[in-house]
Design a protein around this motif. Structure first.
Motif, short mmCIF file in Angstrom:
data_model
loop_
_atom_site.label_atom_id
_atom_site.label_comp_id
_atom_site.label_asym_id
_atom_site.label_seq_id
_atom_site.Cartn_x
_atom_site.Cartn_y
_atom_site.Cartn_z
N ARG A 83 0.84 -1.21 0.00
CA ARG A 83 0.00 0.00 0.00
C ARG A 83 0.87 1.25 0.00
NH1 ARG A 83 -2.26 -0.06 4.84
NH2 ARG A 83 -1.11 1.73 5.57
N THR A 84 1.96 1.23 0.76
CA THR A 84 2.88 2.36 0.81
C THR A 84 3.52 2.58 -0.56
OG1 THR A 84 3.31 1.99 3.15
CG2 THR A 84 4.95 3.26 1.94
N ARG A 85 3.94 1.51 -1.18
CA ARG A 85 4.52 1.61 -2.53
C ARG A 85 3.51 2.18 -3.52
NH1 ARG A 85 7.46 -4.22 -2.67
NH2 ARG A 85 9.43 -3.56 -1.76
N GLN A 86 2.28 1.70 -3.43
CA GLN A 86 1.25 2.18 -4.35
C GLN A 86 0.95 3.66 -4.12
OE1 GLN A 86 0.00 0.32 -7.00
NE2 GLN A 86 -0.56 2.40 -7.60
N HIS A 87 0.95 4.09 -2.86
CA HIS A 87 0.76 5.51 -2.56
C HIS A 87 1.87 6.34 -3.19
CE1 HIS A 87 -2.19 5.54 1.08
NE2 HIS A 87 -2.77 5.20 -0.05
N LEU A 88 3.10 5.85 -3.13
CA LEU A 88 4.23 6.56 -3.72
C LEU A 88 4.06 6.67 -5.24
CD1 LEU A 88 6.94 7.97 -3.43
CD2 LEU A 88 8.02 5.72 -3.46
N VAL A 89 3.68 5.57 -5.86
CA VAL A 89 3.44 5.57 -7.31
C VAL A 89 2.31 6.56 -7.64
CG1 VAL A 89 2.55 4.18 -9.23
CG2 VAL A 89 4.31 3.24 -7.70
N ASP A 90 1.22 6.50 -6.90
CA ASP A 90 0.08 7.38 -7.17
C ASP A 90 0.45 8.84 -6.94
OD1 ASP A 90 -1.50 5.19 -7.79
OD2 ASP A 90 -2.43 5.10 -5.81
N LEU A 91 1.23 9.11 -5.90
CA LEU A 91 1.66 10.48 -5.62
C LEU A 91 2.50 11.03 -6.77
CD1 LEU A 91 1.97 12.89 -3.63
CD2 LEU A 91 4.03 11.74 -2.80
N LEU A 92 3.48 10.26 -7.21
CA LEU A 92 4.34 10.71 -8.31
C LEU A 92 3.56 10.83 -9.62
CD1 LEU A 92 7.62 8.76 -7.55
CD2 LEU A 92 7.19 11.20 -7.26
N CYS A 93 2.68 9.89 -9.86
CA CYS A 93 1.86 9.93 -11.08
C CYS A 93 0.98 11.19 -11.08
CB CYS A 93 1.01 8.67 -11.17
SG CYS A 93 -0.04 8.60 -12.64
N THR A 94 0.35 11.48 -9.95
CA THR A 94 -0.50 12.66 -9.84
C THR A 94 0.33 13.93 -9.99
OG1 THR A 94 -2.05 11.50 -8.39
CG2 THR A 94 -2.10 13.90 -8.30
N ALA A 95 1.48 13.97 -9.31
CA ALA A 95 2.33 15.16 -9.32
C ALA A 95 2.89 15.47 -10.70
CB ALA A 95 3.47 15.01 -8.32
N THR A 96 3.02 14.44 -11.54
CA THR A 96 3.57 14.65 -12.89
C THR A 96 2.47 14.81 -13.94
OG1 THR A 96 3.76 12.24 -13.20
CG2 THR A 96 5.73 13.42 -12.41
N GLY A 97 1.23 14.95 -13.48
CA GLY A 97 0.13 15.20 -14.42
C GLY A 97 -0.49 13.95 -14.99
N GLY A 122 -3.90 9.31 -0.49
CA GLY A 122 -3.30 9.44 0.84
C GLY A 122 -3.44 10.83 1.43
N ARG A 123 -2.96 10.93 2.67
CA ARG A 123 -2.96 12.21 3.37
C ARG A 123 -1.81 13.08 2.89
NH1 ARG A 123 -2.13 10.76 9.22
NH2 ARG A 123 -0.93 9.10 8.30
N ASP A 124 -1.79 14.33 3.33
CA ASP A 124 -0.71 15.24 2.95
C ASP A 124 0.60 14.75 3.59
OD1 ASP A 124 -0.04 17.22 5.46
OD2 ASP A 124 -2.13 16.53 5.48
N MET A 125 1.71 15.14 2.99
CA MET A 125 3.02 14.65 3.40
C MET A 125 3.37 15.03 4.84
SD MET A 125 4.28 12.88 0.94
CE MET A 125 2.60 12.29 0.78
N ARG A 138 14.27 12.78 -15.45
CA ARG A 138 14.88 12.60 -14.13
C ARG A 138 14.92 13.93 -13.38
NH1 ARG A 138 19.56 10.49 -15.55
NH2 ARG A 138 20.65 12.46 -15.52
N ASN A 139 15.32 14.99 -14.06
CA ASN A 139 15.38 16.30 -13.43
C ASN A 139 14.00 16.77 -12.99
OD1 ASN A 139 18.15 16.41 -13.72
ND2 ASN A 139 18.07 17.60 -15.62
N GLU A 140 12.98 16.49 -13.79
CA GLU A 140 11.61 16.86 -13.42
C GLU A 140 11.16 16.10 -12.18
OE1 GLU A 140 9.06 16.29 -16.81
OE2 GLU A 140 10.14 17.77 -18.00
N LEU A 141 11.43 14.80 -12.14
CA LEU A 141 11.05 14.00 -10.97
C LEU A 141 11.82 14.41 -9.72
CD1 LEU A 141 10.71 10.51 -12.65
CD2 LEU A 141 8.90 11.76 -11.48
N VAL A 142 13.10 14.69 -9.87
CA VAL A 142 13.91 15.13 -8.73
C VAL A 142 13.34 16.44 -8.18
CG1 VAL A 142 16.18 16.06 -8.07
CG2 VAL A 142 16.01 13.90 -9.34
N ALA A 143 12.96 17.35 -9.06
CA ALA A 143 12.40 18.64 -8.61
C ALA A 143 11.10 18.42 -7.85
CB ALA A 143 12.18 19.56 -9.81
#
Length: 97
Positions: free
Chosen positions: A20-34, A41-44, A79-84
């Motif tokens: 579930r934690t891994r999936q939240h990370l994937v969903d967070l990054l997917c959402t953040a990148t459009g 999940g909750r806020d960081m 990579r630079n976009e994800l790092v940012a």
């Protein structure tokens, strides 16, 4: 999770909790990148408030991101976009000196 600096945060979790934690990370990054994902999940700041996340822990975690980018040959621009994006969350996650 084999990194001694990161592994204590996952100690005692069942496989389903880790997944579930891994999936939240994937969903967070997917959402953040459009992407078309939804991060449920909750806020960081709330999520990480109970943990003692230091700069050392943060650097270990983000170092693993960089290793993953290299492993999957993620292009420099992406990579630079994800790092940012990940770096923009630092102040909400790191809560100990």
């Amino acid at each position: 999770m084999s990194d001694a600096r990161v592994s204590p945060f996952f100690k005692g979790l069942e496989a389903k909790d880790i997944q579930r934690t891994r999936q939240h990370l994937v969903d967070l990054l997917c959402t953040a990148t459009g992407g078309p994902c939804y991060y449920p999940g909750r806020d960081m700041k709330s999520v990480h408030a109970q943990f003692e996340i230091t700069s050392d822990v943060w650097n270990a975690f983000t170092g693993h991101f960089n290793e993953t980018f290299a492993k999957f040959k993620v292009g420099e621009r992406e990579r630079n976009e994800l790092v940012a994006i990940v770096q923009s969350l630092r102040e909400e996650i790191v809560n100990r000196p």
